[in-house]
Design a protein around this motif. Structure first.
Motif, PDB file in Angstrom:
ATOM      1  N   GLU A 202       0.811  -1.218   0.000  1.00 54.77           N
ATOM      2  CA  GLU A 202       0.000   0.000   0.000  1.00 54.77           C
ATOM      3  C   GLU A 202       0.846   1.269   0.000  1.00 54.77           C
ATOM      4  O   GLU A 202       1.891   1.332   0.626  1.00 54.77           O
ATOM      5  N   THR A 203       0.349   2.253  -0.717  1.00 57.46           N
ATOM      6  CA  THR A 203       1.000   3.550  -0.767  1.00 57.46           C
ATOM      7  C   THR A 203       0.502   4.410   0.390  1.00 57.46           C
ATOM      8  O   THR A 203      -0.434   4.052   1.104  1.00 57.46           O
ATOM      9  N   SER A 204       1.135   5.556   0.532  1.00 61.38           N
ATOM     10  CA  SER A 204       0.783   6.428   1.654  1.00 61.38           C
ATOM     11  C   SER A 204      -0.644   6.947   1.531  1.00 61.38           C
ATOM     12  O   SER A 204      -1.067   7.363   0.452  1.00 61.38           O
ATOM     13  N   PRO A 205      -1.385   6.946   2.613  1.00 58.84           N
ATOM     14  CA  PRO A 205      -2.755   7.474   2.542  1.00 58.84           C
ATOM     15  C   PRO A 205      -2.783   8.951   2.148  1.00 58.84           C
ATOM     16  O   PRO A 205      -3.732   9.389   1.482  1.00 58.84           O
ATOM     17  N   GLU A 419      -7.864   4.162   3.789  1.00 56.10           N
ATOM     18  CA  GLU A 419      -7.298   3.547   4.989  1.00 56.10           C
ATOM     19  C   GLU A 419      -8.346   2.605   5.553  1.00 56.10           C
ATOM     20  O   GLU A 419      -9.200   3.015   6.329  1.00 56.10           O
ATOM     21  N   GLN A 421      -8.317  -0.235   7.557  1.00 52.13           N
ATOM     22  CA  GLN A 421      -8.183  -0.508   8.995  1.00 52.13           C
ATOM     23  C   GLN A 421      -9.134  -1.601   9.481  1.00 52.13           C
ATOM     24  O   GLN A 421      -8.705  -2.539  10.118  1.00 52.13           O
ATOM     25  N   GLY A 422     -10.404  -1.467   9.173  1.00 56.89           N
ATOM     26  CA  GLY A 422     -11.354  -2.542   9.446  1.00 56.89           C
ATOM     27  C   GLY A 422     -12.119  -2.813   8.158  1.00 56.89           C
ATOM     28  O   GLY A 422     -12.709  -1.910   7.577  1.00 56.89           O
ATOM     29  N   ALA A 423     -12.128  -4.071   7.741  1.00 54.72           N
ATOM     30  CA  ALA A 423     -12.708  -4.381   6.434  1.00 54.72           C
ATOM     31  C   ALA A 423     -14.192  -4.084   6.386  1.00 54.72           C
ATOM     32  O   ALA A 423     -14.759  -3.889   5.321  1.00 54.72           O
ATOM     33  N   LYS A 492      -8.272  12.631  11.425  1.00 55.11           N
ATOM     34  CA  LYS A 492      -7.120  12.962  10.597  1.00 55.11           C
ATOM     35  C   LYS A 492      -7.014  14.458  10.367  1.00 55.11           C
ATOM     36  O   LYS A 492      -8.024  15.173  10.336  1.00 55.11           O
ATOM     37  N   VAL A 496      -3.999  13.656   6.147  1.00 53.78           N
ATOM     38  CA  VAL A 496      -4.217  12.273   6.577  1.00 53.78           C
ATOM     39  C   VAL A 496      -3.145  11.841   7.577  1.00 53.78           C
ATOM     40  O   VAL A 496      -2.506  10.797   7.446  1.00 53.78           O
ATOM     41  N   THR A 497      -2.956  12.647   8.571  1.00 60.96           N
ATOM     42  CA  THR A 497      -2.134  12.246   9.712  1.00 60.96           C
ATOM     43  C   THR A 497      -2.995  12.354  10.968  1.00 60.96           C
ATOM     44  O   THR A 497      -4.038  13.018  10.979  1.00 60.96           O
TER      45      THR A 497
ATOM     46  N   ARG C 326      -7.197  -7.551   8.000  1.00 62.43           N
ATOM     47  CA  ARG C 326      -8.530  -7.104   7.588  1.00 62.43           C
ATOM     48  C   ARG C 326      -9.267  -6.484   8.761  1.00 62.43           C
ATOM     49  O   ARG C 326     -10.026  -5.544   8.598  1.00 62.43           O
ATOM     50  N   PRO C 360       2.374   9.274  13.602  1.00 59.46           N
ATOM     51  CA  PRO C 360       1.072   9.822  13.194  1.00 59.46           C
ATOM     52  C   PRO C 360       0.907   9.972  11.692  1.00 59.46           C
ATOM     53  O   PRO C 360      -0.133  10.483  11.262  1.00 59.46           O
ATOM     54  N   GLN C 363       1.849   5.089   6.094  1.00 61.53           N
ATOM     55  CA  GLN C 363       1.088   3.844   5.968  1.00 61.53           C
ATOM     56  C   GLN C 363       0.720   3.193   7.297  1.00 61.53           C
ATOM     57  O   GLN C 363      -0.308   2.520   7.397  1.00 61.53           O
TER      58      GLN C 363
END
Lengths: 648, 648, 648
Positions: A202-205, A419, A421-423, A492, A496-497, C326, C360, C363
């Motif tokens: 994955e790339t940076s959000p 992002e 984080q939870g599917a 965020k 996106v931090t 996930r 913070p 990824q």
């Protein structure tokens, strides 16, 4: 008022006059034309053939129809692609060019395409801008349909680089803002930045969020210029655009709608139900497979109205089976009329059907029209005739303001994609769940953008305000309404931090709490949220909260805070089941002085001015929750299956 | 008669004579060779090494075996690919070249490949055409296996353009025929037409249908030329081809078989069951995992026979576990003999086993043979020895005509792929369901092409005749048989448009009804079809019918027509459950004077001349439904598990 | 001893000293740095900035921390990619370049990359090799993570060709070894060999196995050279590597670990449980979603220890929710301490946490640290403080040898991928099942490579020895242990062909039996294996055995052999259910004189020297199976939920 979508280029010219006559006889006022006609308007580069379209406009206009003219930019012809293959988009998932052969084979980042689109738009606008039969304009068609907001073409990469330069000015600022030190991802120059596609993992959000913003800006720029061209040539006419469901555009819909007079929506209840419930058990789909789900139209009517705050059009209304869902049932008898009335109840000015006559060729030949291919009347015809009569007998008041506002936030939606984080976390599903909970209490809802004025609402709901700006914080502070803010809000910064001082970041001005940790769980492994003596499901996304000065109104199974309040503002730290939302909202409505009318199954209520509409999606009659003394202007106290009642 | 597939190039030459001796001792008559031997026949471009193959032919022939010689075009060697990488096909889904390293890495549209294939075919044919041991020929091997009928190469694009020019002559005709005005898809020149792949959303069904026809024609042209070359060099020998299951070729199988003397089929019951039932619950798979499903072999035997109307070969019969399905069980004891007998019952002239000896290397090393890699006899050996003895004691009569004809229509299959409309609609599944219903009544079936003579049948079934030509309409009009035509018949013109006057188009000459609308439903959301007092499932595809002058024999749950009749011809407007088909067909057989013998579970019946075969796939003995006085020539009145009885 | 992963480049320099002080105060001894810092060390090609890292080393060292220095080769900077895009890998599945934007965007076959990686490694090693604060080295980071062992780049193709030349010397030998005659796949030259990707259907298993070996060799060569460079510049320091789970590297892990002083492992129990149980019902996941599965950590601790036979490090231990599964739950209270203790029980020398402070940005911003982004103590902090105190009070003895050895065989794993034969056959799942069966008897396990000395074990298990060499056969012959060899052992020669005389090939020296046939069944269509009077499940893979001189200990449902014995050596011819394994192993342990202590649910036992650890993953207290008179050094006879007891 009613209308229809018509493609004179699909039919013999000798049929046009009779078609127009029958449209008027059915009670239709508007006819939309020319949206896909580029190859007939300009069969070769620079060679225009206006004659046929002039005659079509004249014929339709002579019959008394008001014409909605379109820019034909959704279907550029082959000669343009042959001359400039650089206008084709590239699929970000596969890296493959998306070629000619259907529609929307263009890249919003391509300046060649931009120029070509504006040139044809100007030609059409110049030709028909002051035509007396042309009452208004539709731009393009269903912008960004088929996932076309994002492209991974060289033009998109170059455009992204240029856009980033305007956003960050110097590359060190970008590196810092994105945290590129993290995996030695630092760039030395804007011209070395890649699109966030095709990387090893994955790339940076921040990178992906910037790309979304860039792509959205490109679409908005394209559309805004087109509107300006139309306005320059067509004084006194309105301009609209027919949106696909807003969550699917991939674009900031409020920005897209900004230059419009009003927004329009293309309403296909059965296809949407089939796709939305594709994995649902039969017991969940079957009741709605021929009606659509009772909340799935209203939410988009309300979102469409919310884009401009003005009455909207349904530009395309399904009149029978369509061709594009996995399964394409016939509407239950009465539903075409009922969907239309529901649109009016939610503030529609016009409902227009897609399409006049089922076309016997090409991709949509299995898509029903008001007429069959042999010109016989299809099933919806008598329903529309009935509806036209009813509309003639009833003056619809201006739509008013709802008691409840829901803030929709495109960047929260993007964050939900970027992002995971939870599917199970899905921003749009959360908005739909909260909307359904409010509608289940019989309440009307206004959708508003994050910076909107909230001073006239009694209850404001923000299912997720991922990256709140100072404007929305101020609006939430200043509103007299009770406010509920959902989990992942203030999560965020713009880049996106995680905010300094932790989430909810700037919302801590309203809610002096801190999000210490987030956990995500599988949907079938829920925890609990406890409120008074009752336990409900805490689902998917669960935040651990340091309560600060907030009051704790509900807790997790371990006693830690799950719902908190400070002044009028609540923070719900977890996704929940429907029952929790209903209980929480019922109490809040009580406190806010909003009368609720819980509805069940297929019944939905909606007010427009002094009229109250009861829409029954169910297959059994129900009693309308009308007060004693209500004056029924349509129907009566018993609302039939797939029928409605309207009272004052 | 029995045979075997042998690869002398895989084994030391010193083994050949002993292998041949054991083949004969087992009772085998035929041996197929050389199908994958190109790199040994022509190790470098233009350098031929015939010596080893000459010796193999001589050795096998000397042992008394009759040789089936092959053209080795399924496996072109690396030197050809290196010299001409343009012969490689391109995957239409991904756009990626399909490279060397397995087999079938060639593009039927490539003229380089065409020439190379004909050159090697001619070389082999010239060398062995008049060899006294060579009794006949197999062309290539499993044409179009691994989805190779379609390619998206530049050669395919160019070939498609040239083919379209031959079909439509001028581009305006094509634009009109396809309805390209629909989304400004009009072409100015044949040389600008793209393949219908990689577009943003779905391409025109006419475009895709044309591509299927082009690809089918290319395969047929390739094959027809190869057959002609063989015939030119090999007078008096027959030519066949070993088909994969016909629904999987992607080609007009009747056209492909036209130049052949007879068709052959490669029969792998266990792999097919594993794949076909991959998503079925264990209770549905388990009874058949070591036998294959009782209808899945017969349907392909019957389809193979139907390609030429003459006795067919099973060119490859699975003799043990294979290597290519997801799970590869051992056949239940007795099944190798039983499958072979079943083939003979359905009209096979020869059953040939794949392969003589399990090869210990390369892709198929886990595929059983008659011998293990160490030359010991594998499990099927004694079953084949038994079978050879039984065959020696029984003269098989010529297969006769079945009472029931089923019309299979490749274009209906293509339409099912091209225009999904309902995700559950699957032409091949419908054919299999109808076939199973007839077989469940104990009846024999002939498969025929749409234009075939139907005058000798009592019952004709056409599960879907998507685009009927005048020939099939005439045949259906002229047959004395009762006829049942299934839904989606007459749905389209040749250019995949809705016919003037609506469906069923030209079939309205037989059935004066109109299809007003089509709806498709999810499989678990069925409706009803009612007949007399019974209700059955109406599934997936449901047409609304204007009955015209037809008699209504069954209705939907709302009372509208679902099964109609005019004269001898019936129109079934919906897919149904198995029970409805069984009930309808039982009645029709009664009217047609066809005696039915309902069978259950694993028992199937089949006649060949004056013999009746009862094949028991089940694991329990069953009673043969033989008349009193039947003379049993194999087995007796009680048919053992995985055993058979044959009587006069 | 405890440690932590720290990224000074992520934080203001002014924070470093206080961070270091707090690390020491918490009881941490080691700090790992610089693994992703290339773009800060060498911001432009050849321009090094050591100052900041010098200061970081000095600051951390001054606080008393011992530094683990890294080579930063997992994250090459953009300037390197821009200068040499040839270093990017190519996805074998799609053919698409895997680009910049995350990490590991490099191809082990690229000599440009090899040189660049060794150059930066040498620069870092030269700079810090003799720094007194640097105690040891970590190479790279998680080699081959994100499926990066295999690439389909031109460099990989060229490297493969060169490697094949070294293996086979002449092309005829390769053609013979691989059986390329099979489908005319013969090559004329090494320089014409392709990678086994993108073919029309499956490529030769020999071809694919060779590619796996080549790719593994390339990674090993890369890593070995890097270790040599470090050793040349850093005398007296140890070198380790932090492995991902060994089954996921795609590499011969023993070879990879060979040049190391010891191996390290990155332990993420919750992410692993979420992914491993992704398709399991909620009842199977829920008990372990916040603890990890009780066997999934131990198996990797044991495998890591087995790579060198010396105490290992946990280089990264999850201290809270992570970001990459996930679903990412919070660890149950106590688990961070318990996982750490479990590692020590299995022979860890050091447990190091990932990471010091949650970052913070970028990824992994949702990945917990010991501190939150605002520097407050996160949830795991007090558990680690407790653990540090406990460790200070207990001297850990050297780990001893286990009674049971399990042989893991990377080539059996590759074979499982390359030749599926049965879709349910998964080498790693079999190893995990056998490991779980032994652990369920309360026993310790050593994992050993196929050629390892087995003379000190009482029981040796080889779940699958696909292609046994003479070394392992000799070891199995010479060990005094009872031996169990699982199905598919001796199935292939080194070139993936069936051995002469059939399987088990060279194992026939120990087991004079023959594998006559193999069948594979769907998981829900199991057969039986019968032993004494009990029937168990025979699953998935079932071999038909000719028993030869072996004793039959268990049979299939048809009475044929399923478990056989010759002397001390057993052959299990089928996969089985857990119950069969438990019963068989219990008997074997009895015979071998190994005392078993069956454990249930969440309890696991493990010895280290004279200490016995009882680890309770469950949420209920359990009684420790300690002998009377046991002296508890941690906890007591009742082991609390998510707690442990240790006794002498």
């Amino acid at each position: 008022m009613l209308g229809v979508c018509y493609y004179p280029e699909h039919w013999p010219e000798s049929w046009w006059a009779e078609d127009a006559r029958r449209m008027r006889a059915l009670g239709l006022t508007y006819v939309r034309i020319a949206e896909f006609a580029w190859s007939r308007i300009e069969p070769e580069a620079g060679v225009f053939d206006w004659d046929w379209l002039d005659r079509a406009v004249a014929t339709l206009g002579a019959a008394g129809l008001k014409i909605v003219m379109c820019t034909p930019t959704a279907t550029p012809p082959k000669w343009l692609v042959d001359a400039h293959p650089e206008i084709l988009p590239v699929d970000p998932e596969t890296g493959r060019v998306r070629g000619f052969g259907s529609r929307r084979h263009t890249d919003f980042s391509s300046s060649l395409w931009f120029d070509a689109a504006m040139r044809i738009s100007e030609a059409v606008a110049a030709r028909y801008g002051d035509n007396p039969h042309v009452i208004g304009w539709q731009t393009d068609n269903e912008l960004c349909c088929h996932d076309t907001a994002l492209s991974a073409s060289p033009a998109a990469r170059d455009g992204f680089r240029a856009w980033l330069r305007t956003q960050y000015a110097d590359i060190a600022a970008l590196n810092t803002a994105w945290g590129n030190v993290f995996w030695s991802m630092e760039y030395r120059d804007f011209d070395r930045i890649e699109l966030p596609v095709g990387a090893v993992t994955e790339t940076s959000p921040a990178h992906r969020m910037a790309w979304r913003r860039y792509a959205s800006d490109a679409v908005v720029r394209f559309h805004t210029e087109m509107v300006a061209i139309i306005r320059a040539h067509s004084p006194g006419r309105w301009v609209t655009h027919n949106f696909i469901p807003m969550p699917e555009t991939g674009v900031d819909n409020h920005a897209l709608a900004a230059p419009l007079d009003f927004a329009s929506y293309d309403n296909y209840p059965l296809g949407r139900a089939d796709l939305a419930l594709a994995k649902a058990p039969a017991a969940d789909l079957r009741p709605w497979m021929r009606t659509g789900h009772p909340d799935m139209q209203g939410i988009l009517f309300d979102q469409t109205r919310g884009l401009t705050g003005r009455p909207f059009w349904v530009m395309e209304q399904q009149p029978g089976p369509v061709n594009w869902a996995r399964h394409n049932p016939r509407p239950a008898p009465g539903m075409v009329r009922l969907w239309s009335w529901e649109a009016f109840a939610h503030g529609a000015a016009v409902v227009s059907y897609f399409r006049w006559r089922q076309v016997p060729f090409a991709q949509e030949q299995m898509h029903a029209g008001l007429l069959r291919p042999d010109s016989s009347e299809a099933e919806a015809w008598p329903e529309i005739a009935q509806l036209a009569g009813e509309l003639a007998g009833l003056e619809l008041p201006e739509p008013g303001r709802a008691p409840v506002a829901m803030i929709v936030d495109i960047e929260a939606q993007w964050l939900s994609d970027i992002e995971r984080q939870g599917a199970g976390y899905d921003y749009n599903a959360i908005v739909a769940q909260w909307y359904g909970a409010v509608r289940g209490l019989g309440l009307d809802v206004d959708f508003v953008a994050p910076g909107a004025d909230l001073s006239d609402y009694a209850l404001v709901l923000a299912p997720a305000l991922a990256m709140p700006g100072s404007d929305v914080v101020a609006r939430l502070r200043d509103t007299p309404a009770l406010v509920v803010i959902g989990p992942r809000s203030g999560a965020k910064t713009r880049d996106v931090t995680i905010p300094d001082g932790l989430a909810p970041g700037p919302l801590r001005a309203l809610l002096p709490l801190r999000v210490l940790a987030v956990e995500t769980l599988r949907g079938d492994c829920a925890g609990e949220i406890r409120r008074d003596c009752d336990a409900y499901g805490s689902l998917g996304w669960r935040e651990s909260i340091e309560a600060g000065d907030c009051t704790v109104l509900a807790t997790y199974e371990d006693g830690t805070p799950a719902l908190l309040r400070n002044g009028r503002v609540h923070y719900l730290a977890t996704l929940t089941d429907d029952a929790f939302l209903a209980a929480m909202l019922t109490d809040l409505c009580g406190e806010a002085g909003i009368a609720v009318t819980p509805v069940t199954d297929g019944l939905r209520l909606r007010r427009r001015g002094d009229l109250t509409f009861a829409i029954n999606y169910g297959d059994e009659p129900v009693l309308a929750p009308a007060p004693d003394g209500a004056v029924f202007v349509i129907g009566g106290r018993t609302v039939g299956a797939r029928d409605l009642a309207v009272w004052r």
